[in-house]
Design a protein around this motif. Structure first.
Motif, PDB file in Angstrom:
ATOM      1  N   PHE A 194    -104.501  43.826   3.128  1.00 48.07           N
ATOM      2  CA  PHE A 194    -105.126  45.009   3.404  1.00 48.07           C
ATOM      3  C   PHE A 194    -105.881  45.088   2.238  1.00 48.07           C
ATOM      4  N   ALA A 195    -106.855  46.054   2.204  1.00 49.25           N
ATOM      5  CA  ALA A 195    -107.853  46.333   1.166  1.00 49.25           C
ATOM      6  C   ALA A 195    -108.353  47.778   1.234  1.00 49.25           C
ATOM      7  N   GLN A 196    -108.954  48.207   0.237  1.00 52.59           N
ATOM      8  CA  GLN A 196    -109.049  49.701   0.098  1.00 52.59           C
ATOM      9  C   GLN A 196    -109.987  49.858  -1.302  1.00 52.59           C
ATOM     10  N   THR A 197    -110.908  50.693  -1.141  1.00 49.61           N
ATOM     11  CA  THR A 197    -111.700  50.928  -2.481  1.00 49.61           C
ATOM     12  C   THR A 197    -111.114  52.131  -3.108  1.00 49.61           C
ATOM     13  N   THR A 198    -110.990  51.918  -4.493  1.00 48.76           N
ATOM     14  CA  THR A 198    -110.251  53.002  -5.234  1.00 48.76           C
ATOM     15  C   THR A 198    -111.164  54.095  -5.609  1.00 48.76           C
ATOM     16  N   PHE A 199    -110.782  55.193  -6.320  1.00 44.16           N
ATOM     17  CA  PHE A 199    -111.790  56.220  -7.027  1.00 44.16           C
ATOM     18  C   PHE A 199    -112.635  55.557  -7.833  1.00 44.16           C
ATOM     19  N   ALA A 200    -112.012  54.713  -8.549  1.00 41.26           N
ATOM     20  CA  ALA A 200    -113.074  54.018  -9.841  1.00 41.26           C
ATOM     21  C   ALA A 200    -113.989  52.984  -8.985  1.00 41.26           C
ATOM     22  N   GLY A 201    -114.047  52.878  -7.757  1.00 44.05           N
ATOM     23  CA  GLY A 201    -115.048  51.860  -7.218  1.00 44.05           C
ATOM     24  C   GLY A 201    -114.622  50.625  -7.034  1.00 44.05           C
ATOM     25  N   GLU A 202    -113.540  50.161  -7.371  1.00 46.04           N
ATOM     26  CA  GLU A 202    -112.877  48.924  -7.612  1.00 46.04           C
ATOM     27  C   GLU A 202    -112.005  48.567  -5.946  1.00 46.04           C
ATOM     28  N   SER A 203    -112.037  47.353  -5.733  1.00 43.27           N
ATOM     29  CA  SER A 203    -111.317  46.929  -4.484  1.00 43.27           C
ATOM     30  C   SER A 203    -109.582  46.768  -4.736  1.00 43.27           C
ATOM     31  N   MET A 204    -108.796  47.592  -4.389  1.00 41.61           N
ATOM     32  CA  MET A 204    -107.597  47.325  -4.188  1.00 41.61           C
ATOM     33  C   MET A 204    -107.017  46.279  -2.985  1.00 41.61           C
ATOM     34  N   LYS A 205    -106.405  45.445  -3.387  1.00 43.75           N
ATOM     35  CA  LYS A 205    -105.881  44.361  -2.153  1.00 43.75           C
ATOM     36  C   LYS A 205    -104.583  44.183  -2.312  1.00 43.75           C
ATOM     37  N   PHE A 206    -103.792  44.308  -1.309  1.00 42.61           N
ATOM     38  CA  PHE A 206    -102.438  43.584  -1.026  1.00 42.61           C
ATOM     39  C   PHE A 206    -102.484  42.283  -0.359  1.00 42.61           C
ATOM     40  N   VAL A 207    -101.284  41.410  -1.250  1.00 43.00           N
ATOM     41  CA  VAL A 207    -101.340  40.143  -0.694  1.00 43.00           C
ATOM     42  C   VAL A 207    -100.162  39.564  -0.058  1.00 43.00           C
ATOM     43  N   GLN A 208    -100.381  38.702   1.025  1.00 45.07           N
ATOM     44  CA  GLN A 208     -99.456  38.495   1.671  1.00 45.07           C
ATOM     45  C   GLN A 208     -98.167  38.032   0.978  1.00 45.07           C
ATOM     46  N   LYS A 209     -96.997  38.221   1.582  1.00 44.37           N
ATOM     47  CA  LYS A 209     -95.722  37.923   0.888  1.00 44.37           C
ATOM     48  C   LYS A 209     -95.711  36.325   0.981  1.00 44.37           C
ATOM     49  N   PRO A 210     -95.329  35.817  -0.395  1.00 44.27           N
ATOM     50  CA  PRO A 210     -94.885  34.241  -0.385  1.00 44.27           C
ATOM     51  C   PRO A 210     -94.101  33.500   0.385  1.00 44.27           C
ATOM     52  N   LEU A 211     -93.879  32.403   0.229  1.00 40.50           N
ATOM     53  CA  LEU A 211     -93.053  31.733   1.168  1.00 40.50           C
ATOM     54  C   LEU A 211     -91.381  32.400   0.851  1.00 40.50           C
TER      55      LEU A 211
END
Length: 222
Positions: A194-211
């Motif tokens: 998942f990804a979303q732009t924050t109020f600061a204009g940065e991209s916030m991304k969620f990483v897949q759970k590892p093994l």
């Protein structure tokens, strides 16, 4: 602010069939969805994700799924979906209740949460180890193409997501107990889920759970 209800006109045609003397089930469908005022998440000029209406959009695709039992012990299932989802009439400032999108929304802009291709495959094999003990092995794989989280936000693109899992179990043939060893994301992929732009204009991304792996035990009291 007020978001108008969305309206959907859906067209779908398909078939279900049984083949190979009953050992295979094959289903397929083609569909076309016309949306009026589709409710979608849109990134505005202040980098806030808001819910707003897209005047007209469409989603069309094809879906295929199958189930195959080549032997009494082996079961194979899978499916694939192809999607094409786009804006057919972009919103005006009036449609958006004064919201100014961070990016452009034009005819042909992709809709959110609509990966072009997604598919999955699962195989399960079961066998008798003794008069009282059964063995079961399952392996599964899934894939989703990259997709947008929000319309008008190129930074919200995430994926493609792949996941390979497996499970080996020993169980009593009366169903009273089972002990299993399982693993997920066996290839240890680190895709963005998942990804979303924050109020600061940065991209916030969620990483897949590892093994991830583990052992589980189940017991049923009759």
């Amino acid at each position: 602010f007020y978001v108008r209800p969305e309206e959907l006109t859906a067209y779908e045609a398909g078939f279900k069939s049984t083949l190979a003397d009953g050992r295979m089930q094959l289903n397929a469908s083609a569909f076309h969805y016309d949306y009026d005022n589709r409710q979608s998440f849109i990134l505005d000029e202040f980098n806030a994700v808001v819910l707003a209406n897209i005047p007209k959009s469409e989603l069309r695709g094809v879906e295929l799924e199958f189930a195959l039992a080549p032997t009494a012990n082996l079961d194979i299932r899978g499916g694939v979906t192809w999607l094409d989802a786009e804006v057919t009439e972009p919103p005006t400032p009036t449609d958006l209740n004064g919201i100014n999108p961070a990016g452009s929304i034009v005819k042909g802009s992709p809709l959110s949460q609509a990966p072009e291709v997604a598919y999955s495959l699962m195989a399960r094999y079961s066998w008798a180890l003794s008069d009282r003990l059964d063995g079961r092995f399952i392996v599964n794989y899934s894939h989703k193409d990259e997709q947008l989280a929000s319309v008008a936000d190129p930074s919200s693109m995430y994926g493609a997501i792949k996941d390979l899992g497996a499970r080996f179990a020993l169980a009593s043939n009366d169903g009273n107990w089972e002990v299993a060893l399982w693993g997920r994301n066996l290839t240890d992929d680190d895709a963005f889920t998942f990804a979303q732009t924050t109020f600061a204009g940065e991209s916030m991304k969620f990483v897949q759970k590892p093994l991830t792996y583990g052992v589980e035990f189940r017991y049923t009291w009759n």
